[in-house]
Design an enzyme around this catalytic site. Structure first.
Site, short mmCIF file in Angstrom:
data_model
loop_
_atom_site.label_atom_id
_atom_site.label_comp_id
_atom_site.label_asym_id
_atom_site.label_seq_id
_atom_site.Cartn_x
_atom_site.Cartn_y
_atom_site.Cartn_z
N TYR A 70 0.84 -1.20 0.00
CA TYR A 70 0.00 0.00 0.00
C TYR A 70 0.88 1.25 0.00
CZ TYR A 70 -4.12 -2.77 1.31
OH TYR A 70 -5.15 -3.67 1.33
N TYR A 72 0.00 -10.18 0.32
CA TYR A 72 1.05 -9.64 1.19
C TYR A 72 1.00 -10.29 2.57
CZ TYR A 72 -2.75 -6.59 2.88
OH TYR A 72 -3.94 -6.11 3.38
N ARG A 116 -2.41 -12.22 3.41
CA ARG A 116 -3.70 -11.77 2.90
C ARG A 116 -3.78 -12.10 1.43
NH1 ARG A 116 -7.75 -8.22 4.01
NH2 ARG A 116 -8.59 -10.31 3.66
N HIS A 132 -7.02 -8.56 -2.70
CA HIS A 132 -8.35 -8.01 -2.43
C HIS A 132 -8.38 -6.52 -2.73
CE1 HIS A 132 -6.01 -7.39 1.26
NE2 HIS A 132 -6.77 -6.32 1.47
N HIS A 142 -10.62 -3.12 -1.31
CA HIS A 142 -11.57 -2.60 -0.32
C HIS A 142 -12.61 -1.72 -1.02
CE1 HIS A 142 -9.01 -3.75 3.17
NE2 HIS A 142 -8.03 -3.52 2.32
#
Length: 238
Positions: A104, A143, A153, A156, A158
């Site tokens: 991110y 990640y 994870r 995905h 959000h």
């Protein structure tokens, strides 16, 4: 047109306290929640202005610097509907995600994967008259995170869905069909019913793909009822 009211099944959504997801132990409430009546002004506002959206807001591939982001180019599309499958027009969808390497653009993300200088990982769009939306983006990478020694994870995106006012907000996540980490992701496994997780998995949609450009995935969002998309927050009456 009137339609039957279908009560929300709160067992469908992830519980706040799920010990296998380690940080939920310290973040989940220990006492019953209080129901606080909202005023009319809180329910109807503040509202967002449709003119505040720019022409590239729904294009995460180009909306940060104008130069293309690195990674597998995809389209994410679908419809937002109510419990009776009627379209929800004019809803504001905001999305955020990791880049193709699983990182991110955030000061607290210390993952050793590289940042993409041309990718912010954020975008938004409005649903059309038929409840439809389309976003262009890069398929995010998996990640690791500090849940236990080898927690990962799965890929995905959000989603945040706003109604007419900013106080009307629901939050969820979209996963990808065929992800090998599905049964290993501690956060995805907080859903008590495997069928609920199925509602968060976007299938590949080759009919909507752009040849020689982008694959497409379809993610429909249902706001309430027996077909409801699982949400991370479940405000009363939403």
């Amino acid at each position: 047109m009137s339609a039957p009211y279908i009560p929300r099944d709160r067992r469908w959504h992830p519980p706040a306290h799920t010990p296998d997801y380690k940080t939920s132990v310290t973040r989940s409430p220990r006492l019953p929640l209080l129901s606080v009546e909202q005023s009319l002004s809180e329910i109807t506002g503040p509202t967002f202005g449709h003119t505040a959206l720019g022409p590239r807001d729904a294009d995460l591939i180009h909306n940060f610097t104008g130069a293309p982001a690195i990674g597998e180019r995809i389209l994410v599309h679908g419809r937002v509907t109510d419990e009776n499958l009627r379209p929800v027009a004019g809803a504001l969808l905001e999305v955020w995600q990791a880049n193709a390497a699983g990182r991110y653009r955030h000061v607290n993300d210390g993952y050793l994967a590289p940042l993409d200088p041309n990718f912010s990982g954020c975008g938004r769009c409005l649903t059309g008259a038929d409840g439809s939306y389309t976003l262009r983006t890069i398929k995010p990478g998996a990640y690791p995170f500090r849940n236990h020694g080898n927690s990962w994870r799965m890929a995905h995106i959000h989603f945040s869905i706003f109604g007419a006012g900013l106080a009307q907000r629901l939050v969820t996540q979209m996963y990808f069909e065929g992800d090998p980490l599905r049964d290993q992701d501690p956060i995805a496994q907080t859903l008590p019913d495997p069928a609920a997780l199925d509602r968060l998995v976007a299938p590949l949609d080759l009919n909507a793909s752009i040849p020689l450009d982008s694959l497409a995935y379809r993610f429909d969002i249902t706001l309430r009822g027996r077909r409801q998309t699982p949400f991370e927050n479940r405000p009363e009456g939403a």
